[in-house]
Design an enzyme around this catalytic site. Structure first.
Site, PDB file in Angstrom:
ATOM      1  N   ARG A  48      59.024 -57.098  77.792  1.00  0.00           N
ATOM      2  CA  ARG A  48      57.814 -56.695  77.078  1.00  0.00           C
ATOM      3  C   ARG A  48      58.059 -56.513  75.581  1.00  0.00           C
ATOM      4  NH1 ARG A  48      54.777 -52.290  81.019  1.00  0.00           N
ATOM      5  NH2 ARG A  48      54.332 -53.730  82.746  1.00  0.00           N
ATOM      6  N   ASP A 156      43.181 -42.462  76.748  1.00  0.00           N
ATOM      7  CA  ASP A 156      44.373 -43.209  77.111  1.00  0.00           C
ATOM      8  C   ASP A 156      45.243 -43.317  75.866  1.00  0.00           C
ATOM      9  OD1 ASP A 156      44.945 -45.174  79.753  1.00  0.00           O
ATOM     10  OD2 ASP A 156      46.134 -45.656  77.978  1.00  0.00           O
TER      11      ASP A 156
END
Length: 283
Positions: A48, A156
Site C-alpha cells: 500500500r 472517519d
C-alpha cells in the site's frame, strides 16, 4: 527527533522495507492513530505504501519514514488513508438495525417530537453506507425527522472514504445485494449517475474527519453510537480506553453497537451492559 529505527540505516532498494522501517511505520500508526500493525501485515503495508513512494518520487522507505515522522500533515492523511481498511455495506449486520428500530428509536422518536435533542453517531463510517442506513431506519419510523432536532454525525479518519460518503452516490456493485424495499428507502430517482441517496437522508447526516484516538471536539451526549468492526484494529489497551470514552459520551439508556467479533472490556464494562447481540446499553 529521528527514531533509532532508521538512523544511519542503509538505503533499501525500491519495493523493499526493512524490519526497522516497518517498526517505525508501526510506531507512528500506533502513537498517532492507535492502530496495531502486526508483523504479519508487513507485506500488505509495503504494497500500500509503495504507491506513496512512487507518487512522492522517494527512493526508499527510509526517506518515507523520515517524512511521516516529521509530522507533515498532508502526508499523514495519505499515510493513514493507505494503511486503514474499509469494508462496509448497507444494513450490514441487520440485527443492529432491527434493534435500533424496535428498541432504541421508539423512545427517541417520542423525545424528538417533544422538541428534545436526539443525536446518533456513526464512528468509523467509511464510505457512508452505515450512516445512511441509520438515516433510512430513522425515517422509516419518523418520516419528517428533518423537521426535528435529530441529527446523525458520521466520522472517519480516512479523507478518501469521507469524500465518497459526502457525494451520496453509489454504483451498481454497491447496491446490487439490496432488495427493492431497501432501495426505495435509500435512493432517489434523480436521474444522476449511479444511485443517489435521498435528499432527506443526506440532510440528516453530517460527515467529519476524526482521529478517534485524539480529543473529540463534540459537545453533548449521544443517544446511539455505532462503532463496529473498528476496535479490532487496536490493541486491548486502546480498545478499553475507547470503550470508556464512548461510555462517557453516551446518555444513560443509550445504545452502543459494536462489531460481531468485538466485546466491551475493562472499566467501561461496569457502565455498559450487554442487552442484545453485540449491543450495549448505558447504565
Amino acid at each position: 527527533m529521528r527514531s533509532a529505527a532508521h538512523i544511519d540505516a542503509p538505503r533499501t532498494a525500491p519495493g523493499q522495507m526493512t524490519d526497522a522501517q516497518f517498526a517505525t511505520i508501526s510506531a507512528v500508526a500506533h502513537s498517532e492513530y492507535g492502530l496495531n500493525l502486526e508483523e504479519s501485515k508487513k507485506s500488505l503495508i509495503l504494497s500500500r505504501l509503495s504507491k506513496r513512494l512512487t507518487i512522492l518520487g522517494l527512493d526508499d522507505f527510509g526517506a518515507y519514514c523520515r517524512l511521516i515522522e516529521s509530522g507533515d500533515p498532508t502526508e499523514r492523511d495519505h499515510f493513514v488513508n493507505a494503511i486503514t481498511t474499509n469494508v462496509t455495506h448497507f444494513f450490514r449486520e441487520p440485527h443492529h438495525f432491527d434493534h435500533l428500530a424496535g428498541e432504541a428509536l421508539p423512545r427517541l422518536v417520542g423525545e424528538a417530537r417533544a422538541g428534545k435533542r436526539v443525536r446518533l453517531w456513526s464512528a468509523g463510517c467509511s464510505t457512508g453506507q452505515e450512516a445512511y442506513s441509520i438515516a433510512a431506519t430513522v425515517t422509516s419510523i419518523l418520516p419528517d425527522a428533518g423537521r426535528h432536532d435529530l441529527r446523525i454525525l458520521a466520522t472517519d479518519i480516512d479523507t478518501n472514504v469521507l469524500a465518497t460518503a459526502e457525494t451520496g452516490r453509489y454504483d451498481d456493485e454497491v447496491v446490487r445485494a439490496l432488495d427493492t424495499e431497501k432501495r426505495r428507502r435509500l435512493f432517489s430517482q434523480d436521474g444522476g449517475p449511479g444511485h443517489g441517496i435521498r435528499r432527506d437522508l443526506k440532510n440528516l447526516v453530517t460527515f467529519r474527519q476524526l482521529n478517534i484516538n485524539k480529543p473529540w471536539p463534540m459537545t453533548g451526549r449521544f443517544d446511539v453510537i455505532f462503532f463496529r468492526n473498528v476496535a479490532i484494529y487496536f490493541d486491548r489497551e486502546v480498545q478499553e480506553r475507547l470503550w470508556s470514552r464512548f461510555a462517557d459520551v453516551l446518555r444513560p439508556g443509550g445504545f452502543l453497537y459494536i462489531g460481531h467479533s468485538e466485546r466491551v472490556s475493562g472499566p467501561a464494562a461496569a457502565s455498559l451492559k450487554s442487552c442484545a447481540v453485540t449491543t450495549y446499553s448505558r447504565i
